[in-house]
Design a protein around this motif. Structure first.
Motif, PDB file in Angstrom:
ATOM      1  N   CYS A  80      -7.800   4.802  -3.881  1.00  0.00           N
ATOM      2  CA  CYS A  80      -8.534   4.161  -2.788  1.00  0.00           C
ATOM      3  C   CYS A  80      -9.809   3.484  -3.302  1.00  0.00           C
ATOM      4  N   HIS A 103       0.832  -1.204   0.000  1.00  0.00           N
ATOM      5  CA  HIS A 103       0.000   0.000   0.000  1.00  0.00           C
ATOM      6  C   HIS A 103       0.868   1.255   0.000  1.00  0.00           C
ATOM      7  N   GLU A 114     -10.159   2.209  -6.285  1.00  0.00           N
ATOM      8  CA  GLU A 114      -9.705   1.021  -7.016  1.00  0.00           C
ATOM      9  C   GLU A 114      -9.252  -0.082  -6.068  1.00  0.00           C
ATOM     10  N   ARG A 115      -8.679   0.311  -4.941  1.00  0.00           N
ATOM     11  CA  ARG A 115      -8.108  -0.621  -3.977  1.00  0.00           C
ATOM     12  C   ARG A 115      -8.721  -0.371  -2.606  1.00  0.00           C
ATOM     13  N   ARG A 123       2.258   1.828  -3.500  1.00  0.00           N
ATOM     14  CA  ARG A 123       1.265   2.363  -4.443  1.00  0.00           C
ATOM     15  C   ARG A 123       0.988   3.841  -4.152  1.00  0.00           C
ATOM     16  N   ASP A 169      -8.945  -2.061   0.025  1.00  0.00           N
ATOM     17  CA  ASP A 169      -8.106  -2.451   1.159  1.00  0.00           C
ATOM     18  C   ASP A 169      -7.093  -1.349   1.488  1.00  0.00           C
TER      19      ASP A 169
END
Length: 161
Positions: free
Chosen positions: A116, A21, A118-119, A24, A121
């Motif tokens: 966030c 994370h 898109e992902r 990214r 988690d």
């Protein structure tokens, strides 16, 4: 942290994020520099970015009617500068000014919110970091304002008005 690796610089707000994370998120980072006494943002203005402080210190202030800006907290290396970008209406709740030269990683809020989405988690992990920061800032602001404006000799402190 480095934008290339997302590795923590030590003691930073994003250090609790898993390495994937962090990597990214740091891929979206840009270097920013603020000379001494630069107004980074003003209370009430649009919050469209945020920073992780790499070096230097920033004073966070609130406008107190009849008294002007009152510093409620000073933050430094590793701290998250700005959280108002996350939730509508996305206007700064405090003001910020560099206390000396400041280096920081700057993030475009729209790009981070998109990442966030898109992902989820990553989004949940980042929201947790921001929520912890909000709690810390609220406690610091309350303590500072009680210290400044609470009744003299009260348990809350205070030099009085």
């Amino acid at each position: 942290m480095t934008p290339q690796t997302g590795e923590p610089a030590g003691g930073g707000a994003l250090d609790t994020l898993p390495a994937e994370h962090r990597g990214r998120l740091m891929a979206l980072a840009h270097e920013a520099a603020f000379p001494s006494t630069t107004r980074i943002f003003e209370e009430g203005d649009e919050a469209d970015r945020f920073w992780i402080i790499r070096s230097g210190t920033v004073a966070l202030d609130v406008h107190v009617p009849g008294r002007g800006r009152t510093v409620v907290e000073t933050i430094g290396r590793g701290a998250l500068l700005g959280w108002s970008w996350l939730c509508p209406p996305r206007h700064w709740h405090l003001g910020a000014e560099s206390r000396g030269p400041v280096l920081a990683w700057e993030f475009d809020a729209a790009a981070v919110r998109s990442l966030c989405a898109e992902r989820p988690d990553l989004g949940l992990a980042l929201v947790t970091v921001v929520a912890e920061t909000i709690g810390d800032r609220l406690r610091a602001t309350r303590t500072r304002l009680l210290d400044l404006y609470g009744p003299p000799g009260s348990p809350e402190g205070g030099a009085g008005p």
